[in-house]
Design a protein around this motif. Structure first.
Motif, short mmCIF file in Angstrom:
data_model
loop_
_atom_site.label_atom_id
_atom_site.label_comp_id
_atom_site.label_asym_id
_atom_site.label_seq_id
_atom_site.Cartn_x
_atom_site.Cartn_y
_atom_site.Cartn_z
N GLY A 122 -8.61 -7.26 4.60
CA GLY A 122 -8.94 -5.85 4.80
C GLY A 122 -9.05 -5.09 3.50
O GLY A 122 -8.65 -5.58 2.44
N GLY A 123 -9.61 -3.89 3.58
CA GLY A 123 -9.74 -3.05 2.40
C GLY A 123 -8.43 -2.35 2.08
O GLY A 123 -7.60 -2.10 2.96
N LEU A 124 -8.24 -2.03 0.80
CA LEU A 124 -7.05 -1.30 0.36
C LEU A 124 -7.41 0.13 -0.04
O LEU A 124 -7.04 1.08 0.61
CB LEU A 124 -6.39 -2.04 -0.81
N GLY A 125 -8.15 0.27 -1.15
CA GLY A 125 -8.48 1.61 -1.59
C GLY A 125 -9.62 1.65 -2.59
O GLY A 125 -9.93 0.66 -3.26
N LYS A 126 -10.24 2.83 -2.66
CA LYS A 126 -11.27 3.11 -3.65
C LYS A 126 -10.71 4.12 -4.66
O LYS A 126 -10.00 5.05 -4.29
CB LYS A 126 -12.51 3.73 -3.00
#
Length: 326
Positions: A122-126
Motif C-alpha cells: 500500500g501507499g504511505l505518503g507524498k
C-alpha cells in the motif's frame, strides 16, 4: 483392511493434517513481531513516517511492528534486504520514488528488480515539492524566475540533495518543461543544501516540505510555487505551478510499503487493511499533515498501477537529462 484402503486412509490423513496446518498458519498471522525495514538513517522523513505508522499497525495487528534502519546506496541496501527476505509477511519495508522509479533508469545494474522483486502492500505518503529561493533573490514569482534563467543561461543555480535524488530529478523535469538552463548544484543530503540556500550560496532549490517547512514559516527561504495540482492548506498563499504559469508540472517525493515477491494474498490483504487504518487514524494523519506529508492510501492493485506510471514518467526525464550513477 486391504492394502489399497490402508494407503488411501493414510493419504487422506496426511492431506487433512497438511491443509488445516496451512490454513491455521495464515489465519494466525501475525504470530510474531513484524520487521519494517527503513532504507534511510534514523530521524529523517522516511524514518518518521515508518515509526508513526508502525505503532498504529502494531496495535491492530496484535504484534509489534519494529522499525529497522538499513541506510545506504540511495536506498539500494534496504530495498535489496526486503527483496531477499522470506515471503512470510514478517519482513516488509519502505521503498520510494528513488528505489522504484529513478534507480532502474540511472543504474545499469541493480541488486533488485523494481518490477519483479516486491509484493505491493500500500501507499504511505507524498511529500510535495516546492520551488524555494533565497529571500534576497530578485525574482518574486515563477515567471520572473524564468526570465532571469533565460536571460543568462546557467547563471541561476539550484541545489539538490544529490545526483539522482527526487529534488534533482524534479529540477530536470522543470528545466525540460520550461526549456531553461539552470545550474544544478548537488549536495550530500537536503540539510547542507538548505543551509547553503539560506546562506545565499545558491539561488534556488526544489525541496520537499517536511525538512523545509519550519524554515519557510520563519522566512529563511521564500517559496515561489508548489508542484501540486491544488494549493495546500499549510501554505495557502503559495500558488501551484499551474497558477504560476507552468501547467502540467507536478512533483512529489513518495513512499510506499512493500514486501518480498510472493507474499500470500491473505497476508497482503491483512497488512493493507491495517496500514489503511493507520493512515486514517485522526491523530496519526494530523501528525503527518502538519509536517507536510500527504497520506497516500492505496490498494495493492492501485499501487502497482501508480508505480508503473511513475516509472514511465521519470525514466523519460532521466534519459533526456542523461543522469547516470554507475
Amino acid at each position: 483392511m486391504h492394502k489399497r484402503s490402508l494407503l488411501q486412509l493414510l493419504a487422506a490423513a496426511a492431506f487433512a493434517a497438511a491443509v488445516p496446518a496451512t490454513a491455521q498458519a495464515q489465519a494466525a498471522y501475525p504470530h510474531q513481531p513484524v520487521r519494517w525495514v527503513v532504507p534511510y538513517a534514523p530521524g529523517g522523513t522516511t524514518d518518521v513516517i515508518a515509526r508513526q505508522l508502525a505503532v498504529r499497525m502494531g496495535q491492530t495487528l496484535g504484534q509489534p511492528v519494529v522499525a529497522d534502519n538499513k541506510p545506504g546506496a540511495a536506498s539500494i541496501i534496504g530495498a535489496t534486504f526486503i527483496a531477499r527476505a522470506a515471503p512470510d509477511g514478517y519482513t516488509v519495508g519502505t521503498v520510494d520514488s528513488g528505489t522504484l522509479a529513478f534507480n532502474p533508469a540511472m543504474y545499469a545494474s541493480l541488486t533488485y528488480d523494481a518490477q519483479k522483486d516486491f509484493s505491493w502492500i500500500g501507499g504511505l505518503g507524498k511529500m510535495p515539492l516546492v520551488l524555494a529561493v533565497h529571500p534576497s533573490f530578485p525574482a518574486k514569482n515563477v515567471q520572473e524566475f524564468l526570465a532571469l534563467a533565460r536571460k543568462a543561461p546557467g547563471a541561476v543555480s539550484s541545489a539538490s540533495s544529490g545526483p539522482g535524488s527526487p529534488l534533482h530529478v524534479a529540477l530536470e523535469l522543470f528545466k525540460q518543461k520550461t526549456q531553461t538552463d539552470i545550474l544544478h548544484v548537488a549536495y550530500k543530503g537536503s540539510a547542507p543544501a538548505l543551509q547553503d540556500l539560506m546562506a545565499g550560496q545558491v539561488n534556488s532549490m526544489f525541496v520537499d516540505l517536511p525538512p523545509s517547512l519550519s524554515m519557510i514559516r520563519a522566512g529563511k527561504v521564500r517559496v515561489l510555487a508548489i508542484a501540486t495540482p491544488e494549493r495546500l492548506a499549510i501554505l495557502p498563499d503559495v500558488p501551484t505551478m499551474a497558477e504560476a504559469g507552468v501547467p502540467g508540472f507536478e512533483a512529489y517525493a513518495w513512499q510506499v510499503l512493500v514486501g518480498p515477491a510472493g507474499l500470500p494474498a491473505p497476508v497482503v490483504e491483512r497488512l493493507n487493511q491495517d496500514l489503511g487504518a493507520a493512515l486514517a487514524h485522526a491523530e496519526t494523519r494530523a501528525k503527518l499533515e502538519e509536517i507536510g506529508i500527504q497520506p497516500m492510501p492505496m490498494t495493492p492493485a492501485q499501487l502497482g498501477s501508480f508505480v508503473a506510471s511513475e516509472q514511465k514518467l521519470w525514466s523519460g526525464v532521466i534519459k533526456a537529462a542523461n543522469i547516470r550513477l554507475d
